[in-house]
Design a protein around this motif. Structure first.
Motif, mmCIF file in Angstrom:
data_model
loop_
_atom_site.group_PDB
_atom_site.id
_atom_site.type_symbol
_atom_site.label_atom_id
_atom_site.label_comp_id
_atom_site.label_asym_id
_atom_site.label_seq_id
_atom_site.Cartn_x
_atom_site.Cartn_y
_atom_site.Cartn_z
ATOM 1 N N UNK A 125 0.814 -1.233 0.000
ATOM 2 C CA UNK A 125 0.000 0.000 0.000
ATOM 3 C C UNK A 125 0.844 1.278 0.000
ATOM 4 N N UNK A 126 1.953 1.273 0.711
ATOM 5 C CA UNK A 126 2.826 2.445 0.748
ATOM 6 C C UNK A 126 3.445 2.693 -0.622
ATOM 7 N N UNK A 127 3.892 1.619 -1.270
ATOM 8 C CA UNK A 127 4.486 1.763 -2.595
ATOM 9 C C UNK A 127 3.445 2.191 -3.630
ATOM 10 N N UNK A 128 2.223 1.704 -3.482
ATOM 11 C CA UNK A 128 1.158 2.121 -4.407
ATOM 12 C C UNK A 128 0.878 3.614 -4.274
ATOM 13 N N UNK A 129 0.865 4.124 -3.037
ATOM 14 C CA UNK A 129 0.653 5.568 -2.829
ATOM 15 C C UNK A 129 1.807 6.369 -3.431
ATOM 16 N N UNK A 130 3.039 5.875 -3.247
ATOM 17 C CA UNK A 130 4.205 6.565 -3.805
ATOM 18 C C UNK A 130 4.153 6.555 -5.332
ATOM 19 N N UNK A 131 3.739 5.438 -5.920
ATOM 20 C CA UNK A 131 3.646 5.342 -7.380
ATOM 21 C C UNK A 131 2.588 6.304 -7.914
ATOM 22 N N UNK A 132 1.470 6.393 -7.237
ATOM 23 C CA UNK A 132 0.403 7.316 -7.652
ATOM 24 C C UNK A 132 0.907 8.748 -7.612
ATOM 25 N N UNK A 133 1.600 9.095 -6.550
ATOM 26 C CA UNK A 133 2.125 10.456 -6.431
ATOM 27 C C UNK A 133 3.176 10.739 -7.508
ATOM 28 N N UNK A 134 4.027 9.751 -7.791
ATOM 29 C CA UNK A 134 5.047 9.938 -8.826
ATOM 30 C C UNK A 134 4.390 10.172 -10.192
ATOM 31 N N UNK A 135 3.340 9.415 -10.493
ATOM 32 C CA UNK A 135 2.618 9.612 -11.759
ATOM 33 C C UNK A 135 1.984 10.997 -11.811
ATOM 34 N N UNK A 136 1.397 11.422 -10.687
ATOM 35 C CA UNK A 136 0.767 12.742 -10.643
ATOM 36 C C UNK A 136 1.788 13.853 -10.851
ATOM 37 N N UNK A 137 3.004 13.627 -10.399
ATOM 38 C CA UNK A 137 4.068 14.620 -10.565
ATOM 39 C C UNK A 137 4.739 14.525 -11.929
ATOM 40 N N UNK A 138 4.381 13.489 -12.676
ATOM 41 C CA UNK A 138 4.946 13.328 -14.005
ATOM 42 C C UNK A 138 6.365 12.801 -14.016
ATOM 43 N N UNK A 161 9.475 6.378 -14.389
ATOM 44 C CA UNK A 161 9.754 5.270 -13.463
ATOM 45 C C UNK A 161 11.230 5.112 -13.114
ATOM 46 N N UNK A 162 12.117 5.342 -14.082
ATOM 47 C CA UNK A 162 13.549 5.186 -13.808
ATOM 48 C C UNK A 162 14.017 6.174 -12.733
ATOM 49 N N UNK A 163 13.541 7.400 -12.816
ATOM 50 C CA UNK A 163 13.901 8.415 -11.822
ATOM 51 C C UNK A 163 13.392 8.019 -10.448
ATOM 52 N N UNK A 164 12.160 7.519 -10.392
ATOM 53 C CA UNK A 164 11.568 7.117 -9.114
ATOM 54 C C UNK A 164 12.338 5.954 -8.501
ATOM 55 N N UNK A 165 12.714 4.981 -9.331
ATOM 56 C CA UNK A 165 13.470 3.827 -8.835
ATOM 57 C C UNK A 165 14.837 4.280 -8.305
ATOM 58 N N UNK A 166 15.493 5.185 -9.027
ATOM 59 C CA UNK A 166 16.792 5.702 -8.559
ATOM 60 C C UNK A 166 16.649 6.433 -7.226
#
Length: 128
Positions: A97-110, A113-118
């Motif tokens: 659930x925590x990672x899903x919230x982080x992924x949603x926020x990352x998508x909203x910020x545009x 995925x590579x940047x988020x993983x780094x």
């Protein structure tokens, strides 16, 4: 076998998660973090309800659900005991659930995925 006090738990009154769910998630996380170990005694329903100022039926519901899931066992005259340790798969399930919230926020910020993983790898490395 350690006995724990009701101060082990806390609730967030403004949360969209029901109180019984908050208690269940806290127990799961405490087991995953080895704060609660197999055989440890949880505080009584009455103690938790009094400490958190919640209805005892709410605490009882959480304890019963955890017993059904196999997280806790009931010991006559003792109370509820931690039944098992969590597997790696169960621990991974806790963080989803925590990672899903982080992924949603990352998508909203545009963010790509590579940047988020780094960024995540950097954060993980900083905690060592």
């Amino acid at each position: 076998m350690a006995a724990h006090t009701a101060s082990l738990f806390s609730i967030t009154t403004g949360s969209s998660d029901p109180i019984y769910r908050q208690l269940i998630e806290q127990v799961r996380r405490l087991i995953a973090a080895a704060v609660l170990n197999p055989g440890d005694i949880l505080p009584s329903v009455r103690d938790v309800a009094t400490t958190l100022a919640v209805n005892p039926m709410t605490v009882s519901k959480a304890y019963n659900m955890m017993e059904t899931e196999g997280l806790l066992t009931r010991a006559r005259g003792v109370g509820m005991l931690v039944a098992q340790t969590q597997s790696t798969q169960e621990k991974e399930h806790l963080i989803i659930p925590t990672l899903e919230r982080a992924a949603t926020e990352a998508r909203q910020l545009g963010l790509d995925p590579e940047t988020v993983v780094l960024l995540f790898k950097k954060i993980l490395g900083e905690s060592k």
